[in-house]
Scaffold this motif. Structure first.
Motif, PDB file in Angstrom:
ATOM      1  N   UNK B  75      12.713  -3.586 -50.249  1.00  0.00           N
ATOM      2  CA  UNK B  75      13.466  -4.261 -49.189  1.00  0.00           C
ATOM      3  C   UNK B  75      13.033  -5.721 -49.218  1.00  0.00           C
ATOM      4  N   UNK B  76      14.001  -6.605 -49.449  1.00  0.00           N
ATOM      5  CA  UNK B  76      13.708  -8.026 -49.495  1.00  0.00           C
ATOM      6  C   UNK B  76      14.341  -8.712 -48.295  1.00  0.00           C
ATOM      7  N   UNK B  77      13.537  -9.533 -47.636  1.00  0.00           N
ATOM      8  CA  UNK B  77      14.015 -10.317 -46.513  1.00  0.00           C
ATOM      9  C   UNK B  77      13.870 -11.783 -46.898  1.00  0.00           C
ATOM     10  N   UNK B  78      15.001 -12.485 -46.919  1.00  0.00           N
ATOM     11  CA  UNK B  78      14.987 -13.906 -47.242  1.00  0.00           C
ATOM     12  C   UNK B  78      15.163 -14.706 -45.958  1.00  0.00           C
ATOM     13  N   UNK B  79      14.580 -15.896 -45.936  1.00  0.00           N
ATOM     14  CA  UNK B  79      14.720 -16.718 -44.739  1.00  0.00           C
ATOM     15  C   UNK B  79      14.183 -16.018 -43.512  1.00  0.00           C
ATOM     16  N   UNK B  80      12.954 -15.526 -43.589  1.00  0.00           N
ATOM     17  CA  UNK B  80      12.382 -14.716 -42.508  1.00  0.00           C
ATOM     18  C   UNK B  80      12.423 -15.455 -41.171  1.00  0.00           C
ATOM     19  N   UNK B  81      12.755 -14.695 -40.138  1.00  0.00           N
ATOM     20  CA  UNK B  81      12.824 -15.235 -38.797  1.00  0.00           C
ATOM     21  C   UNK B  81      11.815 -14.514 -37.905  1.00  0.00           C
ATOM     22  N   UNK B  82      11.517 -15.139 -36.784  1.00  0.00           N
ATOM     23  CA  UNK B  82      10.518 -14.571 -35.877  1.00  0.00           C
ATOM     24  C   UNK B  82      10.883 -13.153 -35.450  1.00  0.00           C
ATOM     25  N   UNK B  83      12.169 -12.893 -35.235  1.00  0.00           N
ATOM     26  CA  UNK B  83      12.537 -11.560 -34.758  1.00  0.00           C
ATOM     27  C   UNK B  83      12.608 -10.522 -35.880  1.00  0.00           C
ATOM     28  N   UNK B  84      12.232 -10.914 -37.102  1.00  0.00           N
ATOM     29  CA  UNK B  84      12.061  -9.921 -38.171  1.00  0.00           C
ATOM     30  C   UNK B  84      10.709  -9.240 -38.063  1.00  0.00           C
ATOM     31  N   UNK B  85       9.861  -9.747 -37.199  1.00  0.00           N
ATOM     32  CA  UNK B  85       8.527  -9.164 -37.029  1.00  0.00           C
ATOM     33  C   UNK B  85       8.682  -7.773 -36.428  1.00  0.00           C
TER      34      UNK B  85
END
Lengths: 119, 109
Positions: B75-85
């Motif tokens: 699972x790849x998350x690009x442009x991580x944001x605070x609410x991806x925590x």
């Protein structure tokens, strides 16, 4: 589509318990319904799954013989049952719907039922 | 029964890219395991992200992607944001049964 579970339970070791999951917004009989356990502060564990249309049921190895999964198509409900609870059964139990066809996702989740077993 | 493995924790900077993996203690993960991914924030119900390895679930942003990388699902998350925590769980299907991994706690800082 909605899965609505029964409310939180507080039980003593040795008690029996049956919790429910009521499906709506789709043909309940034709989608597999599973159960997932989450112990406090821990990860998700797949417990088992049932096809309400014919009651075909599968269990995860850790749960075989420990719980019973059943369904009632007339009530559009699935159930998870214990005959003798232990403290280690404390946790949140989610019912999940398996998506239809050649699909292996749990696409809808119930809100969870917290079961607390304590003397 | 093989155990499904995930990194216990991972950290990513805001705007960064992170890849979480899902493997097996014995054998390789392939498309025939129909890997699925779920995101869970504390006290919430898990949210479906991907199924069948790389099929995005409804409402999941395109900056999330699923794949097979080597012998693992990823699972790849690009442009991580605070609410991806969140906690991220993979689950694999085989022979009529599903097995969840232990989950990865992702911190965005």
């Amino acid at each position: 589509v909605e899965l609505v579970q029964s409310g939180a339970e507080v039980k003593k070791p040795g008690d029996s318990l049956k919790i429910s999951c009521k499906g709506s917004g789709y043909n309940f009989a034709t989608y597999w319904i599973g159960w997932v356990r989450q112990m406090p502060g821990q990860g998700l564990e797949w417990m088992g799954i049932i096809y309400p249309g014919d009651s075909d049921t599968r269990y995860g190895p850790s749960f075989q013989g420990q719980v019973t999964i059943s369904a009632d198509t007339s009530m559009s409900a699935a159930y998870l049952q214990w005959t003798s609870l232990r403290a280690s059964d404390t946790g949140t139990y989610f019912c999940v719907r398996r998506c239809g066809g050649d699909c292996y996702e749990f696409d809808y989740w119930g809100q969870g039922t917290l079961v607390t077993v304590s003397s | 029964q093989a155990v499904v493995t995930q990194e216990p924790s991972f950290s990513v900077s805001p705007g960064g890219t992170v890849t979480l993996t899902c493997g097996l203690t014995s054998g390789s993960v392939s498309t025939s395991h129909y890997a699925a991914w779920y995101q869970q924030t504390p006290g919430q119900t898990p949210r479906p992200l991907f199924h069948n390895t790389d099929t995005r679930s409804s409402g999941v942003p395109a900056r999330f992607s699923g794949s097979i990388l080597g012998d693992k699902a990823a699972l790849t998350i690009a442009g991580a944001q605070a609410d991806d925590e969140s906690d991220y769980y993979c689950v694999l299907y085989r022979n009529g049964a599903w097995v969840f991994g232990g989950g990865t706690r992702l911190t965005v800082l």
